[in-house]
Scaffold this active site. Structure first.
Site, PDB file in Angstrom:
ATOM      1  N   LYS A   2     -13.256   1.392  -1.557  1.00 34.07           N
ATOM      2  CA  LYS A   2     -14.195   1.606  -0.737  1.00 34.07           C
ATOM      3  C   LYS A   2     -15.531   2.384  -1.297  1.00 34.07           C
ATOM      4  O   LYS A   2     -16.712   2.380  -1.074  1.00 34.07           O
ATOM      5  CB  LYS A   2     -13.537   2.223   0.538  1.00 34.07           C
ATOM      6  CG  LYS A   2     -12.781   1.606   1.490  1.00 34.07           C
ATOM      7  CD  LYS A   2     -12.259   2.580   2.668  1.00 34.07           C
ATOM      8  CE  LYS A   2     -11.155   1.845   3.262  1.00 34.07           C
ATOM      9  NZ  LYS A   2     -10.701   2.587   4.433  1.00 34.07           N
TER      10      LYS A   2
ATOM     11  N   GLU B   2       0.806  -1.183  -0.117  1.00 35.40           N
ATOM     12  CA  GLU B   2      -0.083  -0.121   0.040  1.00 35.40           C
ATOM     13  C   GLU B   2       0.708   1.271   0.083  1.00 35.40           C
ATOM     14  O   GLU B   2       0.147   2.423  -0.376  1.00 35.40           O
ATOM     15  CB  GLU B   2      -1.155  -0.067   1.228  1.00 35.40           C
ATOM     16  CG  GLU B   2      -2.316  -0.836   1.034  1.00 35.40           C
ATOM     17  CD  GLU B   2      -3.234  -0.578   1.905  1.00 35.40           C
ATOM     18  OE1 GLU B   2      -3.266   0.354   2.788  1.00 35.40           O
ATOM     19  OE2 GLU B   2      -4.174  -1.244   2.032  1.00 35.40           O
TER      20      GLU B   2
ATOM     21  N   HIS C 187       9.877 -26.347   0.760  1.00 35.39           N
ATOM     22  CA  HIS C 187       9.034 -27.389   0.246  1.00 35.39           C
ATOM     23  C   HIS C 187       8.040 -26.919  -0.912  1.00 35.39           C
ATOM     24  O   HIS C 187       7.143 -27.676  -1.099  1.00 35.39           O
ATOM     25  CB  HIS C 187       8.947 -28.410   0.988  1.00 35.39           C
ATOM     26  CG  HIS C 187      10.168 -29.165   1.706  1.00 35.39           C
ATOM     27  ND1 HIS C 187      10.797 -30.033   1.496  1.00 35.39           N
ATOM     28  CD2 HIS C 187      10.575 -28.509   3.001  1.00 35.39           C
ATOM     29  CE1 HIS C 187      11.840 -30.143   2.352  1.00 35.39           C
ATOM     30  NE2 HIS C 187      11.619 -29.280   3.270  1.00 35.39           N
TER      31      HIS C 187
HETATM   32  O1  PA5 Z   1      -3.385   1.136   5.767  1.00 36.20           O
HETATM   33  C1  PA5 Z   1      -4.456   1.815   5.523  1.00 36.20           C
HETATM   34  O2  PA5 Z   1      -4.754   3.012   5.650  1.00 36.20           O
HETATM   35  C2  PA5 Z   1      -5.535   1.022   5.209  1.00 36.20           C
HETATM   36  O3  PA5 Z   1      -5.178  -0.634   4.838  1.00 36.20           O
HETATM   37  C3  PA5 Z   1      -6.791   0.759   6.215  1.00 36.20           C
HETATM   38  O4  PA5 Z   1      -6.065   0.296   7.650  1.00 36.20           O
HETATM   39  C4  PA5 Z   1      -7.733  -0.051   6.127  1.00 36.20           C
HETATM   40  O5  PA5 Z   1      -8.415   0.391   4.623  1.00 36.20           O
HETATM   41  C5  PA5 Z   1      -8.719  -0.015   7.073  1.00 36.20           C
HETATM   42  O6  PA5 Z   1      -9.324   1.475   7.374  1.00 36.20           O
HETATM   43  P1  PA5 Z   1     -10.055   1.821   8.544  1.00 36.20           P
HETATM   44  O7  PA5 Z   1      -8.772   1.932   9.737  1.00 36.20           O
HETATM   45  O8  PA5 Z   1     -10.288   3.553   8.117  1.00 36.20           O
HETATM   46  O9  PA5 Z   1     -11.156   1.313   8.754  1.00 36.20           O
END
Ligand code: PA5
EC number: 5.3.1.9
Length: 439
Positions: A422, A279, A308
């Protein structure tokens, strides 16, 4: 202190490895990268000094640990992976059978209806505390879980105001408002700490404290590595050295980064890192707005199990990977392997040895075979798997990822692709509801 051994990178021949002078050319960029990073609104390396937040978490847990039979964490992505990693790394592997004090802890980081049903076979709704973790307070998966369990607790005659605790933005979002309205206790996710960088805030520390993790020691380890992360000296700054290697090898076509712990309890750590790297660095545009489609593809593997499985590919397949071994020097008390019958000379290699030694030797053997086949690899070693060392590892990789963002020229702290998904989910659900209304 954890150690990183880069020596195999120099043994790998041709363009598959690295030369000291190549690294030196990146090392001189450290002061500028550090300055650039410091200008960003990021606090993941500062929150680890927040002793007031830690005291509040400890008090909250102290008052409730005996009261609840189960704790369920609701959250996804960066709001769940840290807790999941703490649970696997620092609590007994077979926790459901292990005799240890405190409630059972379950992390629901998916919305599969099977999970929603089957967890009800395990928990006692009236004696369960739900920790709802969402930084934005608006993630569809987590909100759906929150409404589901809230309704069930109310129906079972439980007390929603007491049985829920919310970890979210200090000011914004639906859950912040709902918690304040319904008298649900809350903990803040510091605004300048993104989801995948938040394990050392209440996001990870609150569930961690319920598991019995020593969060003081976790933060102590993190602070030791943070001091290194802030050093302008490349001999000291482990995070930068790691990022430099990843960056240089990516330029040589090694765009897949395998993290391969040789410790059963660290596979979730590799999963946690998988999100951090994907990310943070996987971005369509760079900071100047140019289309780059940057990114390194993280893969998690487990020693020795995956020797393995994936190892054949790493050894002989496309030479497009950097393999990062993650070793634990001391895996605890020696577990001896009984010697095979004395007449069996072909099994002599198993005489007078232990599982500890076998694990270590297999790791060395795998490293050697990769090196001989010109597969770039490095080894990160911690003395033991405990809170101190895990804290160091979190900051090592978060720091390296931050520097990788600077070296690659992308913003490591946003996630427009995730946000877009989202948004689309919400749009599709709304459109379906419109269609249902019309029929
Ligand atoms: O790293 C990030 O920003 C995302 O992976 C969020 O953690 C994930 O989308 C969950 O978001 P939130 O904490 O707003 O529910």
């Amino acid at each position: 202190m954890l150690q990183i051994d880069f020596s195999n990178l120099f043994k790998v021949s041709g363009d598959h490895g690295l030369a000291e002078k190549e690294l030196d050319r990146v090392f001189i960029r450290l002061p500028a990268c550090l300055e650039q990073f410091k200008n960003r609104a990021q606090d993941f390396f500062r929150v680890i000094d927040d002793t007031a937040a830690v005291a509040e978490i400890k008090q909250f847990v102290r008052e409730r640990r005996e009261r609840y039979r189960d704790v369920v964490v609701l959250g996804i992505g960066g709001s769940a992976l840290g807790a999941s990693c703490l649970q696997q790394s620092l609590t007994p592997l077979y926790g459901h059978k292990a005799r240890r004090p405190g409630p059972g802890l379950y992390i629901l980081d998916n919305i599969d209806p099977v999970m929603m049903r089957e967890i009800l076979d395990v928990i006692n709704l009236k004696r369960t505390l739900f920790i709802v973790v969402t930084k934005s307070g608006g993630t569809p998966e987590t909100l759906a879980q929150y409404f589901y369990f809230q309704a069930l607790v109310a129906k079972a005659g439980g007390r929603v105001g007491q049985q829920f605790v919310v970890v979210t933005d200090p000011q914004e979002g639906f859950l912040r408002r709902a918690a304040e309205r319904d008298g649900i206790p809350t903990f803040p996710v510091p605004p300048r700490v993104g989801g995948r960088f938040s394990v050392l805030t209440a996001v990870g520390l609150l569930p961690g404290a319920f598991m019995g993790v020593n969060i003081d020691k976790l933060l102590r380890g993190a602070r030791v590595m943070r001091d290194r992360f802030l050093s302008p000296d490349p001999r000291i700054n482990d995070s930068f050295r790691l990022a430099a290697v990843q960056h240089l090898l990516a330029q040589k076509g090694k765009s897949i980064n395998v993290l391969m712990p040789y410790a059963q309890k660290l596979i979730r750590f590799a999963d946690w890192y998988r999100q951090l790297l994907s990310e943070s660095i996987g971005k369509a545009v760079d900071e100047r707005g140019e289309t780059v489609h940057a990114g390194l593809t993280p893969v998690s593997a487990l020693g020795v199990t995956d020797q393995h499985s994936q190892s054949q590919l790493y050894n002989e397949g496309p030479n497009d990977k950097l393999i990062m071994f993650l070793n634990v020097k001391n895996l605890g008390p020696r577990v001896n392997i009984p010697s095979p019958p004395s007449g069996e000379s072909t099994l002599a290699f198993l005489r007078r040895t232990s599982f500890n030694e076998l694990m270590d030797v297999e790791c060395q053997g795998t490293q050697r075979s990769y090196t001989e086949n010109d597969r770039p690899n490095l080894a990160i070693t911690v003395d033991r798997l405990d809170e101190d060392h895990l804290g160091q590892l979190f900051i090592l990789f978060q720091g390296a990822t931050a520097f990788l963002g600077e070296l690659t020229g992308v913003d490591a702290f946003n996630q427009p692709g995730v946000e877009r998904a989202k948004q689309v989910t919400k749009e599709i659900l709304l459109a379906r509801q419109g269609a249902k209304k019309r029929t």
